[in-house]
Design a protein around this motif. Structure first.
Motif, PDB file in Angstrom:
ATOM      1  N   ARG A  78       0.829  -1.200   0.000  1.00 54.06           N
ATOM      2  CA  ARG A  78       0.000   0.000   0.000  1.00 54.06           C
ATOM      3  C   ARG A  78       0.867   1.255   0.000  1.00 54.06           C
ATOM      4  O   ARG A  78       0.473   2.294  -0.517  1.00 54.06           O
ATOM      5  N   THR A  79       2.068   1.165   0.571  1.00 56.94           N
ATOM      6  CA  THR A  79       2.997   2.293   0.558  1.00 56.94           C
ATOM      7  C   THR A  79       4.126   2.006  -0.418  1.00 56.94           C
ATOM      8  O   THR A  79       4.515   0.853  -0.632  1.00 56.94           O
ATOM      9  N   SER A  80       4.675   3.060  -1.010  1.00 57.45           N
ATOM     10  CA  SER A  80       5.693   2.879  -2.045  1.00 57.45           C
ATOM     11  C   SER A  80       6.958   2.230  -1.495  1.00 57.45           C
ATOM     12  O   SER A  80       7.613   1.446  -2.200  1.00 57.45           O
ATOM     13  N   LEU A 267       8.733  -4.529   8.426  1.00 55.48           N
ATOM     14  CA  LEU A 267       7.602  -4.183   7.584  1.00 55.48           C
ATOM     15  C   LEU A 267       6.373  -4.851   8.185  1.00 55.48           C
ATOM     16  O   LEU A 267       6.206  -6.064   8.082  1.00 55.48           O
ATOM     17  N   GLY A 268       5.546  -4.070   8.883  1.00 50.19           N
ATOM     18  CA  GLY A 268       4.448  -4.675   9.621  1.00 50.19           C
ATOM     19  C   GLY A 268       3.334  -5.151   8.718  1.00 50.19           C
ATOM     20  O   GLY A 268       2.976  -4.507   7.748  1.00 50.19           O
ATOM     21  N   ASN A 269       2.763  -6.278   9.031  1.00 54.27           N
ATOM     22  CA  ASN A 269       1.628  -6.815   8.304  1.00 54.27           C
ATOM     23  C   ASN A 269       0.532  -7.226   9.282  1.00 54.27           C
ATOM     24  O   ASN A 269      -0.108  -8.257   9.119  1.00 54.27           O
ATOM     25  N   SER A 270       0.353  -6.429  10.336  1.00 60.28           N
ATOM     26  CA  SER A 270      -0.657  -6.765  11.325  1.00 60.28           C
ATOM     27  C   SER A 270      -2.049  -6.655  10.702  1.00 60.28           C
ATOM     28  O   SER A 270      -2.310  -5.819   9.854  1.00 60.28           O
ATOM     29  N   THR A 280       0.742  -0.726   7.196  1.00 59.82           N
ATOM     30  CA  THR A 280       1.675  -0.374   8.259  1.00 59.82           C
ATOM     31  C   THR A 280       3.107  -0.590   7.816  1.00 59.82           C
ATOM     32  O   THR A 280       3.441  -1.617   7.244  1.00 59.82           O
ATOM     33  N   VAL A 281       3.946   0.399   8.103  1.00 54.86           N
ATOM     34  CA  VAL A 281       5.370   0.257   7.856  1.00 54.86           C
ATOM     35  C   VAL A 281       6.101   0.894   9.030  1.00 54.86           C
ATOM     36  O   VAL A 281       5.639   1.891   9.583  1.00 54.86           O
ATOM     37  N   VAL A 301       2.538   4.543  10.310  1.00 59.94           N
ATOM     38  CA  VAL A 301       4.000   4.538  10.365  1.00 59.94           C
ATOM     39  C   VAL A 301       4.425   4.514  11.823  1.00 59.94           C
ATOM     40  O   VAL A 301       3.939   5.317  12.633  1.00 59.94           O
ATOM     41  N   VAL A 302       5.321   3.597  12.173  1.00 57.37           N
ATOM     42  CA  VAL A 302       5.830   3.479  13.539  1.00 57.37           C
ATOM     43  C   VAL A 302       7.354   3.523  13.497  1.00 57.37           C
ATOM     44  O   VAL A 302       7.982   2.760  12.764  1.00 57.37           O
TER      45      VAL A 302
END
Length: 329
Positions: A78-80, A267-270, A280-281, A301-302
């Motif tokens: 979803r994010t570049s 690289l989060g995939n929750s 989420t990244v 973003v975290v």
């Protein structure tokens, strides 16, 4: 999930074609290979056996990598930043593993059993270079994020800024001393094993590649995080990877604690499902407090960083000021 066509092409179709072509070429070479191929060698062949062992060991790694990264290509991005990383890996690794499948075969074409393969290192190096070029092409053409300005007020308390005041918040993020020590010990052990195996085999390609990979990984463990009127920017010490959240896309920001995966690029995939893929990244270099940003387009973003509350407060203030300027201008 944007750019479905590009994710299909770079993450699935081209890797399948590359891997399939490598298998087709390998099978076409079978009549030109000795009955027992060299499986391990140095100055002389140490172990030989049927072609199946060589073919399916390397081929199995190629297929496993292909399937794993194809799933990521279709379910994330979803994010570049995530999209470029996943598609670059999918394309680059398909080319590299195809080369790894073909290299020991190409080095033994038209030879007799027991002959030491020639040119193996050159073939593998070519696979590395072509893999990097293919991965770079996929990453560069994976598609940039469309601008999605947020609407409505920014939630949360904000830093106090005068009408014409400017403010910048900059922090450096590094791993904990414990992680550095453990990482150094592990890295030294890995390089020691690679050096030993390279000395036994007479080929130093694996050791050199290991040094390069460890050096690149180490550069991604020190980050610079900045909050200013443009938004939040986090980048590794060499300038890449780089993560930027424009101020006009910030819906909210807060300080959170308890991030428990220090020392990795994460690289989060929750909450990842086919109907609601995660946006989420994060950059989790160490445990502790983090800036947790809600971004337009259901993205998050975290970033673990000291004094996260100050950074979050300033980002909220600057994002709200940016929103007000656009509404009145």
């Amino acid at each position: 999930m944007p750019y479905l066509g590009r994710r299909l092409v770079w993450g699935v179709l081209l890797p399948v074609l590359v891997t399939g072509a490598a298998f087709v070429l390998a099978f076409r070479w079978l009549p030109r290979l000795p009955g027992d191929v060299a499986l391990h060698w140095g100055d002389e062949v140490n172990r030989s056996g049927p072609i199946d062992e060589l073919l399916w060991t390397n081929g199995g790694m190629a297929i496993l990598s292909l399937v794993t990264l194809a799933v990521f290509a279709l379910t994330t991005g979803r994010t570049s930043l995530v999209r470029r990383l996943v598609l670059g890996l999918a394309m680059g690794q398909s080319v590299f593993f195809a080369g790894l499948l073909l290299a020991p075969l190409a080095a033994q074409l038209d030879t007799e059993s027991g002959t030491v393969p020639q040119g193996f290192d050159a073939y593998v190096m070519s696979a590395v270079v072509l893999g990097l070029l293919a991965g770079a092409a996929a990453a560069l053409t994976a598609g940039s994020d469309a601008r999605l300005p947020a609407t409505g007020p920014v939630a949360g308390d904000k830093a106090e800024l005068g009408t014409h005041e400017r403010a910048v918040w900059i922090k450096r993020v590094t791993p904990t001393p414990k992680f550095v020590v453990v990482g150094a010990l592990v890295g030294t052990a890995v390089l020691g094993i690679l050096a030993w195996t390279s000395w036994l085999s007479g080929s130093w390609f694996g050791f050199i590649l290991g040094v390069v990979i460890l050096a690149l990984v180490s550069t991604m463990l020190v980050w610079r995080v900045k909050v200013d009127s443009q938004g939040l920017t986090a980048q590794a010490i060499l300038g890449w990877p780089r993560l930027h959240v424009p101020a006009d896309e910030v819906e909210g920001a807060e300080s959170s604690g308890g991030q428990s995966s220090p020392g990795v690029w994460w690289l989060g995939n929750s909450h990842l499902t086919p109907t609601q893929p995660s946006g989420t990244v994060g950059v989790i270099i160490r445990g502790g407090e983090a800036v947790d940003i809600s971004r337009s387009g259901e993205r998050r973003v975290v970033i673990t960083v000291n004094d996260a509350s100050t950074g979050a407060s300033l980002l909220r203030a600057l994002a709200q000021r940016n929103r007000a300027c656009h509404e009145t201008g």
